[in-house]
Design a protein around this motif. Structure first.
Motif, short mmCIF file in Angstrom:
data_model
loop_
_atom_site.label_atom_id
_atom_site.label_comp_id
_atom_site.label_asym_id
_atom_site.label_seq_id
_atom_site.Cartn_x
_atom_site.Cartn_y
_atom_site.Cartn_z
N SER A 192 0.80 -1.22 0.00
CA SER A 192 0.00 0.00 0.00
C SER A 192 0.83 1.27 0.00
N MET A 193 2.12 1.15 0.30
CA MET A 193 3.00 2.32 0.34
C MET A 193 4.33 1.97 -0.32
N ALA A 194 5.12 3.01 -0.56
CA ALA A 194 6.47 2.78 -1.09
C ALA A 194 7.32 2.08 -0.04
N LEU A 195 8.33 1.38 -0.50
CA LEU A 195 9.24 0.70 0.43
C LEU A 195 9.92 1.73 1.33
N PRO A 196 10.20 1.37 2.57
CA PRO A 196 10.83 2.31 3.51
C PRO A 196 12.32 2.45 3.24
N LEU A 197 12.64 2.98 2.05
CA LEU A 197 14.03 3.14 1.63
C LEU A 197 14.24 4.56 1.10
N SER A 198 15.47 5.01 1.19
CA SER A 198 15.82 6.27 0.53
C SER A 198 15.80 6.05 -0.98
N ASP A 199 15.78 7.16 -1.71
CA ASP A 199 15.78 7.04 -3.17
C ASP A 199 16.99 6.25 -3.66
N ALA A 200 18.14 6.53 -3.08
CA ALA A 200 19.36 5.85 -3.52
C ALA A 200 19.28 4.36 -3.21
N ALA A 201 18.79 4.01 -2.02
CA ALA A 201 18.69 2.60 -1.64
C ALA A 201 17.67 1.88 -2.50
N PHE A 202 16.55 2.55 -2.79
CA PHE A 202 15.53 1.91 -3.64
C PHE A 202 16.09 1.68 -5.05
N SER A 203 16.83 2.63 -5.56
CA SER A 203 17.41 2.47 -6.89
C SER A 203 18.37 1.29 -6.93
N LYS A 204 19.16 1.12 -5.87
CA LYS A 204 20.09 -0.02 -5.82
C LYS A 204 19.32 -1.34 -5.76
N LEU A 205 18.26 -1.36 -4.95
CA LEU A 205 17.45 -2.58 -4.88
C LEU A 205 16.82 -2.89 -6.23
N ALA A 206 16.27 -1.87 -6.88
CA ALA A 206 15.63 -2.08 -8.18
C ALA A 206 16.64 -2.58 -9.21
N LEU A 207 17.84 -2.02 -9.19
CA LEU A 207 18.88 -2.47 -10.12
C LEU A 207 19.27 -3.92 -9.84
N ALA A 208 19.35 -4.29 -8.56
CA ALA A 208 19.70 -5.66 -8.20
C ALA A 208 18.62 -6.64 -8.67
N VAL A 209 17.35 -6.27 -8.46
CA VAL A 209 16.25 -7.13 -8.90
C VAL A 209 16.23 -7.22 -10.42
N LEU A 210 16.46 -6.09 -11.09
CA LEU A 210 16.52 -6.09 -12.55
C LEU A 210 17.66 -6.97 -13.06
N ALA A 211 18.83 -6.84 -12.44
CA ALA A 211 19.99 -7.60 -12.88
C ALA A 211 19.74 -9.10 -12.72
N PHE A 212 19.17 -9.50 -11.58
CA PHE A 212 18.89 -10.92 -11.38
C PHE A 212 17.87 -11.43 -12.39
N THR A 213 16.80 -10.66 -12.59
CA THR A 213 15.73 -11.10 -13.49
C THR A 213 16.25 -11.26 -14.91
N VAL A 214 17.00 -10.28 -15.37
CA VAL A 214 17.52 -10.32 -16.75
C VAL A 214 18.59 -11.41 -16.89
N ALA A 215 19.53 -11.46 -15.94
CA ALA A 215 20.62 -12.43 -16.04
C ALA A 215 20.08 -13.86 -15.99
N PHE A 216 19.15 -14.13 -15.09
CA PHE A 216 18.61 -15.48 -14.96
C PHE A 216 17.79 -15.85 -16.19
N SER A 217 16.96 -14.95 -16.65
CA SER A 217 16.10 -15.25 -17.80
C SER A 217 16.91 -15.39 -19.09
N VAL A 218 17.77 -14.42 -19.37
CA VAL A 218 18.56 -14.47 -20.60
C VAL A 218 19.58 -15.61 -20.54
N GLY A 219 20.15 -15.84 -19.35
CA GLY A 219 21.13 -16.91 -19.21
C GLY A 219 20.53 -18.28 -19.46
#
Length: 366
Positions: A192-219
């Motif tokens: 119901s709300m944004a994650l309790p993270l700073s903008d920088a921390a959320f961006s790092k989390l999003a990049l990590a999730v993106l990297a895993f999703t792309v690497a696992f799927s494409v790999g």
């Protein structure tokens, strides 16, 4: 002294990126993704518990163990060994099927309702990873099992980051107890709300999730089919052409032949049909053979199947076996040419499509 007016749209974007209205618009836009992702997994669980309970019946033809066994030959990262172990331990297998089906049902329902959305999305990502590892190699015309699971992985990753936000029970829980907004646990599990993270921390989390999703799927796609850093190929394990691996072929003193065979490639949509068996001499000449009619009369006692589910056995046109079957088989002494069987060097099986599989014969006269 003059002043310059600052238009509202020129305000610093970083200060307004979490504007409640923008969050609400994003939440409404993602509602179809959340509901359909939930329906996919709820549908998988509800089919087994409600609409097709035979899938949970060990005595039924559609018992889920048969489906799992078809996945063994091409499963990745040791999942084939895990499946094999479970197939040999019924209590563990049955408990696993029930727990997995119930988890699908519950997580799917939670996503559709928007109840603890991020937790349910994370569980759905786990389902997708497991399904890609187990069944991702299958698909006669394309890797359809991989395609479905990889899309679900991306949908789950999106919902993990974005949450539900609109038209969800998470919002109802928050309205009933506004103090939940201060709970980091609630914000991480719900949507119901944004994650309790700073903008920088959320961006790092999003990049990590993106990297895993792309690497696992494409790999996994490159491993199964290439077309990324290597040319297209039909996969290390073919999802279309049946393949038999013969081992431990032994000529017994009474001229019968004992060997192990595994159906370790091909489509689960159709069984393999073995229509001829033969013994070949050192010069490749047939010294003994069994035709389809003879093979179809093989007694069931001649088959010592590795698993209780998909099995080798006699069929109307020789032997037949579903995907993933493995068995030790005893061929009876040939009705003719038995006296020349001792000169055999090779056992050869031929399937209905004319593909030939062979193994060196032990115990033959040297």
């Amino acid at each position: 002294m003059s002043s310059i007016a600052i238009e509202p749209h020129t305000k610093d974007y970083a200060a307004s990126r979490w504007d409640p209205r923008a969050w609400r618009i994003a939440a409404i836009s993602l509602a179809p993704v959340r509901i359909i992702q939930g329906f996919i997994y709820w549908g998988g669980g509800s089919r087994r518990f409600i609409y097709a309970p035979s899938k949970l019946d060990p005595h039924a033809a559609h018992w889920m163990a048969n489906k799992f066994q078809t996945a063994m030959p091409g499963a990745l990262l040791g999942m084939g060994s895990v499946i094999s172990f479970m197939l040999h331990h019924f209590v563990l297998l049955y408990a696993g099927v029930i727990v997995f089906s119930a988890a699908e049902l519950i997580a799917g329902l939670m996503l559709m309702l928007g109840l603890y959305t991020r937790a349910a999305a994370l569980v759905s990502m786990g389902f997708s990873v497991v399904l890609m590892l187990m069944f991702g190699w299958q698909g006669a015309t394309c890797i359809d099992e991989w395609t479905m699971a990889s899309c679900n992985l991306a949908m789950g990753a999106t919902l993990l980051l974005a949450g539900s936000g609109a038209w969800s029970l998470d919002n109802v829980l928050l309205r009933r107890k506004p103090q939940r907004a201060q709970s980091r646990g609630f914000r991480w599990a719900s949507g119901s709300m944004a994650l309790p993270l700073s903008d920088a921390a959320f961006s790092k989390l999003a990049l990590a999730v993106l990297a895993f999703t792309v690497a696992f799927s494409v790999g996994t796609y490159d491993y199964f089919r290439g077309s990324v850093v290597s040319p297209f190929h039909s996969g290390p394990v073919s999802p279309t052409a049946h393949h038999l691996t013969l081992t431990q072929a032994t000529l017994l003193p009474d001229a019968s032949v004992r060997f192990h065979v595994a159906l370790d490639a091909g489509t689960p949509e159709a069984p393999v049909h073995i229509v001829k068996a033969a013994l070949l001499g050192a010069d490749g000449v047939v010294v003994a053979q069994w035709d389809a009619a003879t093979l179809s009369r093989t007694p069931k006692s001649a088959f010592d199947n590795d698993y209780a589910y998909n099995r080798f056995g006699p069929g109307p046109y020789g032997w037949r076996a579903p995907m993933g079957a493995a068995s030790s088989i005893t061929l009876p002494a040939p009705a003719s040419m038995a006296e020349s069987a001792g000169a055999a060097r090779t056992l050869q099986l031929t399937d209905v499509d004319g593909r030939v599989f062979s193994a060196p014969l032990q115990g033959a006269t040297q």
